[in-house]
Motif scaffolding. Structure first.
Motif, PDB file in Angstrom:
ATOM      1  N   UNK A 181     -45.307  58.864   7.786  1.00 19.19           N
ATOM      2  CA  UNK A 181     -46.129  57.958   8.640  1.00 19.19           C
ATOM      3  C   UNK A 181     -47.237  58.466   9.275  1.00 19.19           C
TER       4      UNK A 181
ATOM      5  N   UNK B 247     -52.237  58.119   6.576  1.00 17.32           N
ATOM      6  CA  UNK B 247     -52.675  56.870   6.111  1.00 17.32           C
ATOM      7  C   UNK B 247     -52.503  56.775   4.513  1.00 17.32           C
TER       8      UNK B 247
ATOM      9  N   UNK C  84     -53.935  55.214   2.238  1.00 17.01           N
ATOM     10  CA  UNK C  84     -55.190  55.495   1.421  1.00 17.01           C
ATOM     11  C   UNK C  84     -55.742  57.002   1.323  1.00 17.01           C
ATOM     12  N   UNK C  85     -55.225  57.678   2.227  1.00 23.44           N
ATOM     13  CA  UNK C  85     -55.611  59.265   2.312  1.00 23.44           C
ATOM     14  C   UNK C  85     -54.618  60.034   1.411  1.00 23.44           C
TER      15      UNK C  85
ATOM     16  N   UNK D   8     -50.239  44.219   2.548  1.00 25.04           N
ATOM     17  CA  UNK D   8     -50.730  45.414   2.547  1.00 25.04           C
ATOM     18  C   UNK D   8     -50.874  46.271   1.195  1.00 25.04           C
TER      19      UNK D   8
ATOM     20  N   UNK E 281     -54.351  45.075   0.005  1.00 22.84           N
ATOM     21  CA  UNK E 281     -55.132  45.862   0.887  1.00 22.84           C
ATOM     22  C   UNK E 281     -55.592  47.469   0.349  1.00 22.84           C
TER      23      UNK E 281
ATOM     24  N   UNK F  88     -56.793  47.658  -3.327  1.00 23.47           N
ATOM     25  CA  UNK F  88     -58.132  47.059  -3.618  1.00 23.47           C
ATOM     26  C   UNK F  88     -58.858  48.218  -2.989  1.00 23.47           C
ATOM     27  N   UNK F  89     -58.629  48.944  -1.943  1.00 27.89           N
ATOM     28  CA  UNK F  89     -59.081  50.150  -1.224  1.00 27.89           C
ATOM     29  C   UNK F  89     -59.300  51.286  -2.200  1.00 27.89           C
TER      30      UNK F  89
ATOM     31  N   UNK G  61     -62.191  44.857  -6.305  1.00 27.82           N
ATOM     32  CA  UNK G  61     -62.553  46.180  -5.468  1.00 27.82           C
ATOM     33  C   UNK G  61     -63.508  47.190  -6.408  1.00 27.82           C
TER      34      UNK G  61
ATOM     35  N   UNK H 276     -61.057  38.904  -2.151  1.00 29.01           N
ATOM     36  CA  UNK H 276     -59.776  39.642  -1.368  1.00 29.01           C
ATOM     37  C   UNK H 276     -59.687  39.117  -0.086  1.00 29.01           C
ATOM     38  N   UNK H 277     -60.547  38.734   0.586  1.00 30.20           N
ATOM     39  CA  UNK H 277     -60.301  38.301   1.948  1.00 30.20           C
ATOM     40  C   UNK H 277     -59.291  37.097   1.763  1.00 30.20           C
TER      41      UNK H 277
ATOM     42  N   UNK I 126     -55.652  38.299   0.821  1.00 29.42           N
ATOM     43  CA  UNK I 126     -54.968  39.045   1.808  1.00 29.42           C
ATOM     44  C   UNK I 126     -54.572  38.083   3.195  1.00 29.42           C
ATOM     45  N   UNK I 127     -55.517  37.155   3.517  1.00 28.51           N
ATOM     46  CA  UNK I 127     -55.284  36.330   4.389  1.00 28.51           C
ATOM     47  C   UNK I 127     -54.091  35.055   4.240  1.00 28.51           C
TER      48      UNK I 127
ATOM     49  N   UNK J 141     -50.810  36.781   4.375  1.00 27.91           N
ATOM     50  CA  UNK J 141     -50.430  37.035   5.608  1.00 27.91           C
ATOM     51  C   UNK J 141     -50.095  35.691   6.467  1.00 27.91           C
TER      52      UNK J 141
ATOM     53  N   UNK K 280     -46.501  35.382   8.066  1.00 31.55           N
ATOM     54  CA  UNK K 280     -46.268  34.848   9.432  1.00 31.55           C
ATOM     55  C   UNK K 280     -45.532  33.779   9.438  1.00 31.55           C
TER      56      UNK K 280
END
Lengths: 334, 317
Positions: free
Chosen positions: A179, A182, A184-185, A266, A269, A272-273, A289, A314-315, A318-319, A322, A326
């Protein structure tokens, strides 16, 4: 890091007081009672046997959950957007106005409007067609990696929460170490080593999600394991495997479904990243992406359409995911 | 307190050790032949053997791992395969720019998130609450590079109010540098605002519902004083943890943001290293980012235990 860092651990780490005196009826139907309590209480008909009543109750509860969800605007809107992109991903070239790879060399960076509704990119390819067909890769890779992560994480979390003790301590430390990175890293590092392909991307992202999911599942298991029905199963001499997967697991499906939806968000997210960073989905895929990564340096020269439209895609995706997560959280979480 | 601090430090050391194992496993064990992974399947065997020798990856794994541990203590991560420069030097040159960007982003996000979260909690269920919660949710769901493109489109192209590229003139003052870093940090603010606001909101709501708040109100304390002395202090404790966690994760977001805005930072260094398959730079950078996360969460835990006696006393029991 320790118990104090994670506020989410708080309510779950406190052991629920366990009752040692549970009569025979409670033991056999502990599972059923709990499920009925958590959803909607449905009176069992007088003539029904306990298990038949439970089945009906479960069915009614499921229908009730669905009805509650359909009343949530966020659930409906989120699903409509997701369905729209799924249609694009499935339809692909069949519904795109042009071939996404075709270069209209007379129309480099043609502005939106006319023959090209959303304009063309630096190679004269139709942006709209590329957005429609670009939905496919991310919509395959992201959900599959989320499923891998949630499956592995659930098994890991069940084992950690059920056995506690040394197993939990050791696994928890490893989870904490993961954890601290990150995704992506560490994903970047792993994909450089393994070489990028859709299969490695979904495997790497799935594996990296597992520790996060394990934390959530572990917390849920900790709360469950002290309850009567688990005690009852123990007293009946059920195997640990049976108790984990047949008794506890069905009772924590709510949080797991929520977690799966959150993870899909995620995953989109992250995938795409990674594609943007050049180690995810590879060219010549019309992936969003990738498209942004190829074109972002031209925005400031005024050629915004090959970047802003895929960004909006993309936006919106992901929204939407989410919004669904929710709504599910509101209805399913206890 | 001392017992708690020592225990917490020991935990941090264990986690750091595991972190080195994870990074080592991915960068040195997973590829089997590191030089082959760097050079690709078509490179001649001699150059592969030579690079393995140069990187030290021809030695037994235990020797390699020992060298990594020794490197961490002596700040020596070897040399870049691509440029031949020492990795420590490369990271040192870029880390300060990343830190500037991260600090600016935090300076903007933390107050905004805390104030936003508290404001939402005080208006729970009303329009302001819904707007803040929805904005936060949407912001944290969208990847940083997507947010960045929107910012460039609106602030850079349409309104033309902020510089798009974070390449400030040599010798600029801190203020000028901050001005150049404003747009990239806004991209991070949009993503991390939601996490902090959500936590501050949840903390405030639970503190508002707590018995001590009710008691304080009922004995006639003014609303403002109740909020200041009872609600805020309790509400912000969990927020500290989230700020620490997000500080660590901020560095994950830096990768894409630094690439887009051309910030000469650690994130861009890692992406460049990834493109060149420069494993020494890449794995050292990953270790640095993991360590930053760990130090941030460690400091947050210590701060929280200092502010909240229940935690340090529980550790002694």
């Amino acid at each position: 890091m320790s118990e104090t860092t994670r506020p989410s651990d708080g309510p779950h780490s406190a052991a629920t007081p366990s009752s040692s005196t549970s009569d025979a009826a409670d033991m056999t139907h502990g599972l059923v009672d709990r499920e009925m309590n958590e959803m909607v209480t449905v009176p069992a008909g007088p003539g029904m046997t306990a298990s038949a009543a439970a089945l009906t109750a479960r069915k009614t509860a499921r229908r009730e959950t669905f009805r509650l969800l359909m009343r949530k605007p966020s659930f409906v809107i989120g699903n409509l957007i997701v369905i729209f992109w799924v249609v694009c991903a499935v339809g692909g070239k069949a519904i795109a106005p042009y071939d996404p790879q075709q270069n209209f060399s007379d129309f480099l960076h043609a502005p939106p409007g006319g023959d090209f509704l959303l304009g063309t990119d630096r190679l004269g390819r139709d942006v709209l067609s590329r957005i429609i067909t670009g939905a496919r890769d991310v919509l395959i890779v992201a959900p599959v990696s989320a499923v891998i992560g949630v499956t592995l994480g659930t098994v890991l979390g069940l084992v950690m929460g059920f056995y506690r003790g040394a197993v939990d301590d050791i696994l928890s430390r490893i989870v904490e170490a993961f954890l601290s990175l990150p995704i992506a890293v560490v994903g970047l590092l792993a994909l450089v080593v393994l070489g990028p392909s859709n299969t490695t991307v979904l495997t790497v992202v799935g594996l990296l999600f597992a520790p996060i999911v394990a934390r959530t599942v572990r917390a849920a298991v900790l709360a469950e394991r002290e309850l009567d029905y688990v005690q009852a199963a123990r007293l009946q001499g059920e195997s640990s495997f049976y108790i984990m997967f047949r008794e506890i697991l069905p009772n924590i499906t709510g949080p797991i479904i929520v977690e799966l939806t959150v993870r899909i968000g995620y995953a989109i997210f992250t995938v795409a990243t990674l594609s943007f960073l050049g180690v995810g989905v590879q060219p010549p895929s019309p992936d969003w992406g990738l498209a942004i990564s190829d074109e972002y340096s031209f925005i400031i020269s005024g050629y915004w359409w090959p970047v802003v439209y895929p960004s909006l895609a993309i936006a919106s995706l992901v929204i939407a995911v989410n919004l669904i997560a929710d709504a599910l959280q509101g209805v399913l979480s206890r | 307190m001392v017992v708690y601090v020592l225990r917490r430090l020991a935990l941090a050391v264990v986690t750091l050790f595991l972190l080195t194992l994870i990074v080592f496993a991915i960068s040195n064990v997973l590829p089997q032949d590191v030089a082959r992974a760097i050079l690709g399947p078509f490179a001649p065997a001699e150059s592969v053997a030579q690079l393995n020798k140069q990187l030290g990856t021809d030695q037994p794994l235990l020797v390699q791992y020992w060298r990594l541990l020794k490197g961490i203590i002596t700040f020596d991560f070897g040399t870049s395969y691509q440029s031949g420069q020492p990795v420590t030097e490369l990271i040192g040159q870029t880390l300060s720019n990343s830190a500037k960007l991260a600090i600016l982003a935090l300076l903007l996000t933390v107050p905004l998130g805390v104030v936003g979260g508290i404001a939402a909690a005080l208006r729970k269920g009303r329009l302001a609450d819904r707007v803040i919660v929805t904005l936060g949710l949407a912001g944290s769901a969208i990847p940083e590079f997507v947010t960045s493109t929107f910012l460039i489109f609106v602030l850079g192209l349409k309104l033309n109010v902020l510089p798009v590229l974070a390449t400030w003139p040599e010798g600029s003052s801190i203020g000028t540098q901050a001005y150049y870093l404003l747009m990239p940090s806004l991209a991070l603010v949009l993503v991390y605002f939601g996490y902090i606001a959500r936590m501050a909101r949840a903390g405030t709501i639970s503190a508002l519902e707590a018995d001590y708040t009710r008691t304080a109100t009922m004995k006639g304390m003014t609303r403002a004083k109740v909020l200041r002395t009872h609600v805020l202090r309790n509400a912000l404790l969990p927020t500290i943890s989230v700020v620490a966690t997000q500080t660590g994760y901020l560095f994950g977001g830096l990768l894409a943001v630094e690439v887009i805005f051309n910030v000469n930072g650690l994130g861009r260094l890692l992406v460049t290293a990834a493109k060149a398959k420069d494993l020494p730079v890449l794995s050292a950078g990953v270790l640095v980012i993991g360590t930053i996360y760990m130090v941030a969460t460690l400091l947050a835990d210590l701060l929280i235990s200092y502010l909240n006696p229940r935690i340090r006393l529980a550790a002694n029991a």
